[in-house]
Design a protein around this motif. Structure first.
Motif, PDB file in Angstrom:
ATOM      1  N   ILE A 268      46.710  42.087  57.551  1.00 26.18           N
ATOM      2  CA  ILE A 268      46.799  43.433  58.107  1.00 26.18           C
ATOM      3  C   ILE A 268      48.241  43.920  58.127  1.00 26.18           C
ATOM      4  O   ILE A 268      48.523  45.095  57.899  1.00 26.18           O
ATOM      5  CB  ILE A 268      46.202  43.477  59.527  1.00 26.18           C
ATOM      6  CG1 ILE A 268      44.699  43.145  59.468  1.00 26.18           C
ATOM      7  CG2 ILE A 268      46.426  44.836  60.174  1.00 26.18           C
ATOM      8  CD1 ILE A 268      43.878  44.130  58.661  1.00 26.18           C
ATOM      9  N   THR A 269      49.186  43.025  58.410  1.00 28.18           N
ATOM     10  CA  THR A 269      50.601  43.402  58.433  1.00 28.18           C
ATOM     11  C   THR A 269      51.397  42.450  57.561  1.00 28.18           C
ATOM     12  O   THR A 269      50.961  41.338  57.254  1.00 28.18           O
ATOM     13  CB  THR A 269      51.185  43.353  59.858  1.00 28.18           C
ATOM     14  OG1 THR A 269      51.222  41.978  60.309  1.00 28.18           O
ATOM     15  CG2 THR A 269      50.372  44.186  60.827  1.00 28.18           C
ATOM     16  N   VAL A 270      52.591  42.884  57.187  1.00 30.84           N
ATOM     17  CA  VAL A 270      53.497  42.035  56.411  1.00 30.84           C
ATOM     18  C   VAL A 270      54.930  42.438  56.730  1.00 30.84           C
ATOM     19  O   VAL A 270      55.240  43.607  56.920  1.00 30.84           O
ATOM     20  CB  VAL A 270      53.219  42.154  54.895  1.00 30.84           C
ATOM     21  CG1 VAL A 270      53.421  43.574  54.392  1.00 30.84           C
ATOM     22  CG2 VAL A 270      54.066  41.177  54.099  1.00 30.84           C
ATOM     23  N   ALA A 271      55.802  41.424  56.819  1.00 29.46           N
ATOM     24  CA  ALA A 271      57.232  41.629  57.035  1.00 29.46           C
ATOM     25  C   ALA A 271      57.993  40.935  55.915  1.00 29.46           C
ATOM     26  O   ALA A 271      57.758  39.761  55.631  1.00 29.46           O
ATOM     27  CB  ALA A 271      57.658  41.060  58.394  1.00 29.46           C
ATOM     28  N   GLY A 272      58.896  41.648  55.280  1.00 28.94           N
ATOM     29  CA  GLY A 272      59.726  41.081  54.230  1.00 28.94           C
ATOM     30  C   GLY A 272      61.074  40.632  54.760  1.00 28.94           C
ATOM     31  O   GLY A 272      61.326  40.636  55.975  1.00 28.94           O
ATOM     32  N   ASN A 273      61.972  40.262  53.842  1.00 34.77           N
ATOM     33  CA  ASN A 273      63.286  39.733  54.234  1.00 34.77           C
ATOM     34  C   ASN A 273      64.036  40.659  55.179  1.00 34.77           C
ATOM     35  O   ASN A 273      64.532  40.225  56.226  1.00 34.77           O
ATOM     36  CB  ASN A 273      64.143  39.498  52.988  1.00 34.77           C
ATOM     37  CG  ASN A 273      63.706  38.293  52.196  1.00 34.77           C
ATOM     38  OD1 ASN A 273      62.569  38.226  51.749  1.00 34.77           O
ATOM     39  ND2 ASN A 273      64.605  37.339  52.007  1.00 34.77           N
ATOM     40  N   ARG A 274      64.134  41.920  54.810  1.00 38.13           N
ATOM     41  CA  ARG A 274      64.899  42.868  55.630  1.00 38.13           C
ATOM     42  C   ARG A 274      64.267  43.019  57.010  1.00 38.13           C
ATOM     43  O   ARG A 274      64.970  43.050  58.029  1.00 38.13           O
ATOM     44  CB  ARG A 274      64.986  44.218  54.928  1.00 38.13           C
ATOM     45  CG  ARG A 274      65.791  45.257  55.705  1.00 38.13           C
ATOM     46  CD  ARG A 274      65.856  46.570  54.959  1.00 38.13           C
ATOM     47  NE  ARG A 274      66.494  46.416  53.654  1.00 38.13           N
ATOM     48  CZ  ARG A 274      66.641  47.404  52.785  1.00 38.13           C
ATOM     49  NH1 ARG A 274      66.169  48.617  53.076  1.00 38.13           N
ATOM     50  NH2 ARG A 274      67.250  47.196  51.627  1.00 38.13           N
ATOM     51  N   ASP A 275      62.939  43.105  57.039  1.00 32.03           N
ATOM     52  CA  ASP A 275      62.252  43.242  58.323  1.00 32.03           C
ATOM     53  C   ASP A 275      62.525  42.035  59.222  1.00 32.03           C
ATOM     54  O   ASP A 275      62.788  42.176  60.423  1.00 32.03           O
ATOM     55  CB  ASP A 275      60.741  43.367  58.110  1.00 32.03           C
ATOM     56  CG  ASP A 275      60.381  44.524  57.202  1.00 32.03           C
ATOM     57  OD1 ASP A 275      61.048  45.571  57.266  1.00 32.03           O
ATOM     58  OD2 ASP A 275      59.423  44.371  56.410  1.00 32.03           O
ATOM     59  N   LEU A 276      62.446  40.844  58.650  1.00 28.74           N
ATOM     60  CA  LEU A 276      62.636  39.627  59.430  1.00 28.74           C
ATOM     61  C   LEU A 276      64.067  39.520  59.948  1.00 28.74           C
ATOM     62  O   LEU A 276      64.301  38.978  61.035  1.00 28.74           O
ATOM     63  CB  LEU A 276      62.296  38.405  58.582  1.00 28.74           C
ATOM     64  CG  LEU A 276      60.819  38.294  58.152  1.00 28.74           C
ATOM     65  CD1 LEU A 276      60.640  37.177  57.141  1.00 28.74           C
ATOM     66  CD2 LEU A 276      59.916  38.074  59.355  1.00 28.74           C
ATOM     67  N   ALA A 277      65.026  40.023  59.169  1.00 28.80           N
ATOM     68  CA  ALA A 277      66.423  39.982  59.604  1.00 28.80           C
ATOM     69  C   ALA A 277      66.714  41.027  60.671  1.00 28.80           C
ATOM     70  O   ALA A 277      67.431  40.757  61.637  1.00 28.80           O
ATOM     71  CB  ALA A 277      67.347  40.178  58.399  1.00 28.80           C
ATOM     72  N   GLN A 278      66.149  42.213  60.508  1.00 28.72           N
ATOM     73  CA  GLN A 278      66.448  43.305  61.430  1.00 28.72           C
ATOM     74  C   GLN A 278      65.585  43.277  62.679  1.00 28.72           C
ATOM     75  O   GLN A 278      65.987  43.802  63.720  1.00 28.72           O
ATOM     76  CB  GLN A 278      66.265  44.643  60.709  1.00 28.72           C
ATOM     77  CG  GLN A 278      67.258  44.879  59.572  1.00 28.72           C
ATOM     78  CD  GLN A 278      67.025  46.201  58.859  1.00 28.72           C
ATOM     79  OE1 GLN A 278      66.007  46.869  59.063  1.00 28.72           O
ATOM     80  NE2 GLN A 278      67.969  46.589  58.016  1.00 28.72           N
ATOM     81  N   ARG A 279      64.413  42.678  62.575  1.00 30.67           N
ATOM     82  CA  ARG A 279      63.473  42.658  63.692  1.00 30.67           C
ATOM     83  C   ARG A 279      62.966  41.238  63.920  1.00 30.67           C
ATOM     84  O   ARG A 279      61.825  40.917  63.592  1.00 30.67           O
ATOM     85  CB  ARG A 279      62.286  43.602  63.420  1.00 30.67           C
ATOM     86  CG  ARG A 279      62.677  45.066  63.289  1.00 30.67           C
ATOM     87  CD  ARG A 279      61.457  45.890  62.886  1.00 30.67           C
ATOM     88  NE  ARG A 279      61.694  47.312  63.030  1.00 30.67           N
ATOM     89  CZ  ARG A 279      62.231  48.091  62.097  1.00 30.67           C
ATOM     90  NH1 ARG A 279      62.605  47.553  60.943  1.00 30.67           N
ATOM     91  NH2 ARG A 279      62.401  49.377  62.306  1.00 30.67           N
ATOM     92  N   PRO A 280      63.801  40.372  64.465  1.00 29.70           N
ATOM     93  CA  PRO A 280      63.371  38.972  64.665  1.00 29.70           C
ATOM     94  C   PRO A 280      62.083  38.896  65.470  1.00 29.70           C
ATOM     95  O   PRO A 280      61.930  39.566  66.494  1.00 29.70           O
ATOM     96  CB  PRO A 280      64.541  38.365  65.443  1.00 29.70           C
ATOM     97  CG  PRO A 280      65.722  39.221  65.088  1.00 29.70           C
ATOM     98  CD  PRO A 280      65.174  40.613  64.935  1.00 29.70           C
ATOM     99  N   GLY A 281      61.153  38.076  64.985  1.00 31.96           N
ATOM    100  CA  GLY A 281      59.902  37.883  65.692  1.00 31.96           C
ATOM    101  C   GLY A 281      58.769  38.773  65.243  1.00 31.96           C
ATOM    102  O   GLY A 281      57.608  38.533  65.619  1.00 31.96           O
ATOM    103  N   THR A 282      59.036  39.787  64.424  1.00 30.89           N
ATOM    104  CA  THR A 282      57.965  40.675  64.002  1.00 30.89           C
ATOM    105  C   THR A 282      57.070  40.002  62.961  1.00 30.89           C
ATOM    106  O   THR A 282      57.524  39.141  62.197  1.00 30.89           O
ATOM    107  CB  THR A 282      58.519  41.988  63.415  1.00 30.89           C
ATOM    108  OG1 THR A 282      57.421  42.885  63.158  1.00 30.89           O
ATOM    109  CG2 THR A 282      59.256  41.752  62.106  1.00 30.89           C
TER     110      THR A 282
END
Length: 544
Positions: A350-364
Motif C-alpha cells: 500500500i505504501t513505499v518509501a525510497g532512499n530520500r524518504d527514509l533519510a528525510q523521514r526516519p521511521g516512515t
C-alpha cells in the motif's frame, strides 16, 4: 551474467498499463483505479513471447527458458484438467519454492482455476482447516505425507514433464478462461488475531492492481520496456505462498526478468554465492534475512556490486539496519533502498518509501501508491489511530466468514495496525491493535498459540506475546499459569504443541508460574504489562 532478447515480438504488449488514475466505482463503492489496465490475470502473460530465449527460472543447476515455460503452462493446465480442475475450481498448492511451484500457479490460472496458497510450514491440523474452508478439488504438493481429505492429491513433480514436453513457443489454447475483474483469482492465508489462519480472497482486479502499482513505481510498465535492454535478475528467498512471493512470480514474466530461487532453507552463504554467480540486481525480503547476510563473516569475500535494489518489508525496518545496508552496500546509498507496508488482506503493498524518504523521514513506511487511499480512524491527540485502507488491491473478504466486517460497506479495510500520517501524507506505524507476533516476517496469531496450549490438561491460563529478538525482530513468549499440583516442564509443553502448530509458532521463551495473569478493568489480560515485564526479565538471556 547478462542476457538480451534478439528477436522481440513487435505485437507485444497487447494490453496497455496506463499511468492515469480515475475515480471509478468497483464492488459497489467509490475508489480510484488506473484507467488503462489489464482485465484478467492471463493478460499478464501477453508480453512473454518476446522473451522466448531468455532464462526465466533458475534454481541450482536448473535453468528454464521463457519459451519452455510458456508452452509448459499449456501442458500443465491440461494435466490439471485431467485431474478434475474446471473453471472456478480451487486447487490447494502446498509446496516449497521451486520451478514447478511457479508453473503450477500459472497453469491453474490457465485452466480457469483458483490457486489456494497453503503455508508449507503448517501442521496437519492447519492443513485440515484450510481444506475445510476452501474445498479444493486437487491438492498439489511436494509432501508425500499430505492428508488431502476429499481433494485429489497430485504430487507437484507430476508437472515436471511439462517442461520437457514443450519445445518452442506455442500459441494460446483456444479455450482461454479469462473470467471477470471481480472473479476470485487467488486465495491466500494469513494469521488473524483470533485464531487459526484465515483464507483471504483476492479478485483478479486485486492481483492486477498490485502488479500495476509495483511496475509503475519501478518504471517498468510493459509498453515502456526496451526488449533489447539487459535482463533484470531478481533473487527470491521468501516463500512464494506469501503475498509478496506471488507478486515476484508475476512481475518477472511481465518484464522479462530472471527469477532466481534459493535451494532449501535460508542460508546467508548461499545467498552471497547466488548474488555473485547470477549477477543479481534485486534482492529483497524481510529484515531478518538482510541482517543475517550483512552480519555474516564472509560478506566481504563476495562480489555484490551487481545489487542495485534492496526493498524490505514484512516487519518494521530499524534505523540500525538501514545504516548497515548503506555501509555494507554503498552503491545503495543514493538509490535502491526501500521500505514497504502492506498485508495479505490489502492484497499487497500500500505504501513505499525510497532512499530520500527514509533519510528525510526516519521511521516512515512511505506514502501510498496512486490508487491507494489511507485514513486514520478515531485519531488520538497525537494523530494516532487505526489505519484504514481503500484500494482495488484490497481483499473481497475472508472465505467462510461472509458476515465479517474487516472491509466495510464503503470499501475501507480496517487493518488493525495503528499509525499516523505527517503533513505530506507519509505513514508511520505506531503498533498493532491486532494481537499478533511478527517473527522473521511470519505473522503469528497469539490466540491461536494460546488455544493450542490451553488444550494441555495442566495449563490453567496462558498469555502469548512477542518479545524483541535481535535476529528475527520478535520471538514468541508464553506465560503459562499451571493448575494446582501440576508439574509440567517447558520441554513437555513444547512437545505437546508441536503437532498442533507450525514450527515458527511454537514458543521459544517459556515462563511457568502459579500466579494469575495481570488484568485490566473488565478482566481482559493486560498484555502490555506482561510484555514489559518479560522484556525487563529477559535482558538478552537464553530461553527457559
Amino acid at each position: 551474467m547478462t542476457e538480451t532478447v534478439r528477436h522481440a515480438d513487435p505485437s507485444a504488449p497487447a494490453v496497455r498499463w496506463g499511468t492515469e488514475t480515475v475515480e471509478e466505482a468497483y464492488l459497489g463503492h467509490p475508489g480510484r483505479q488506473y484507467r488503462d489496465r489489464p482485465r484478467s490475470v492471463l493478460q499478464m502473460l501477453d508480453t512473454v513471447p518476446q522473451w522466448a530465449e531468455r532464462a526465466f527460472i533458475v534454481q541450482g543447476e536448473r535453468r528454464i527458458r521463457y519459451g519452455t515455460f510458456l508452452a509448459a503452462v499449456d501442458e500443465g493446465a491440461a494435466i490439471l484438467e485431467r485431474n478434475g480442475v474446471v473453471p472456478g475450481s480451487r486447487v490447494l498448492l502446498f509446496a516449497y519454492n521451486s520451478p514447478e511451484f511457479v508453473l503450477a500457479v500459472w497453469a491453474i490460472w490457465r485452466a480457469g482455476g483458483v490457486p489456494v496458497m497453503g503455508n508449507r510450514w503448517w501442521s496437519q491440523a492447519e492443513i485440515d482447516n484450510a481444506m475445510a474452508l476452501t474445498h479444493p478439488v486437487v491438492a498439489l504438493t511436494d509432501f508425500a505425507g499430505l492428508e488431502a481429505g476429499a481433494a485429489r492429491r497430485v504430487m507437484l513433480s507430476e508437472l515436471s514433464p511439462a517442461f520437457d514436453a514443450a519445445p518452442g513457443v506455442p500459441g494460446h489454447r483456444s479455450e482461454r478462461h479469462e473470467g471477470g475483474e471481480d472473479d476470485v483469482a487467488l486465495v491466500i492465508f494469513t494469521s488473524g488475531s483470533t485464531g487459526v489462519p484465515k483464507a483471504v480472497s483476492l479478485s483478479q482486479r486485486s492481483v492486477i492492481a498490485n502488479q500495476h502499482n509495483l511496475l509503475l513505481r519501478s518504471r517498468q510498465l510493459p509498453q515502456d520496456l526496451d526488449p533489447e535492454a539487459p535482463q533484470t535478475v531478481s533473487l527470491v528467498c521468501t516463500p512464494l505462498f506469501h503475498v509478496g512471493g506471488v507478486s515476484n512470480l508475476i512481475t518477472q514474466p511481465i518484464i522479462g526478468g530472471r527469477l532466481v530461487l534459493n535451494e532449501g532453507k535460508f542460508d546467508p552463504v548461499q545467498v552471497l554465492q547466488i548474488i555473485e554467480r547470477e549477477g543479481v540486481h534485486r534482492w529483497g525480503g524481510v529484515p531478518t534475512m538482510a541482517g543475517r547476510v550483512l552480519e555474516h563473516p564472509d560478506l566481504e569475500k563476495y562480489d555484490l556490486s551487481s545489487l542495485r535494489s534492496f526493498p524490505l518489508g514484512g516487519a518494521p525496518l530499524s534505523p540500525q539496519l538501514l545504516d548497515r545496508l548503506r555501509s555494507k552496500l554503498p552503491q545503495l546509498e543514493r538509490r535502491g533502498l526501500a521500505n514497504t507496508w502492506g498485508m495479505t488482506e490489502s492484497g499487497g503493498f500500500i505504501t513505499v518509501a525510497g532512499n530520500r524518504d527514509l533519510a528525510q523521514r526516519p521511521g516512515t513506511v512511505g506514502s501510498p501508491y496512486p490508487i491507494a487511499e489511507l485514513r486514520i480512524d478515531n485519531p488520538d491527540e497525537h494523530g494516532v489511530g487505526e489505519i484504514l485502507v481503500r484500494c482495488p488491491t484490497v481483499m473481497t473478504g475472508y472465505v467462510g466468514l461472509e458476515d465479517d466486517a474487516t472491509v466495510d460497506g464503503d470499501g475501507w479495510l480496517h487493518t488493525g495496525d495503528l499509525g499516523h500520517l505527517d503533513e505530506d501524507g507519509f505513514l508511520y506505524l505506531d503498533g498493532r491493535s491486532k494481537d499478533i507476533v511478527i517473527r522473521g516476517g511470519e505473522n503469528i496469531a497469539c490466540r491461536h498459540v494460546e488455544q493450542a496450549l490451553l488444550e494441555h490438561p495442566d495449563v490453567y491460563d496462558v498469555a502469548v506475546v512477542g518479545v524483541p529478538h535481535a535476529d528475527l525482530g520478535e520471538e514468541v513468549a508464553a506465560v503459562v499459569v499451571l493448575r494446582a499440583g501440576a508439574e509440567p516442564t517447558s520441554e513437555m509443553l513444547r512437545d505437546f504443541v508441536k503437532p498442533r502448530l507450525a514450527y515458527f509458532e511454537v514458543p521459544s521463551r517459556w515462563f511457568l508460574q502459579r500466579d494469575e495473569l495481570p488484568t485490566l478493568p473488565g478482566e481482559k489480560v493486560d498484555k502490555r504489562t506482561i510484555r514489559a515485564e518479560l522484556e525487563a526479565r529477559l535482558g538478552g538471556g537464553s530461553a527457559r
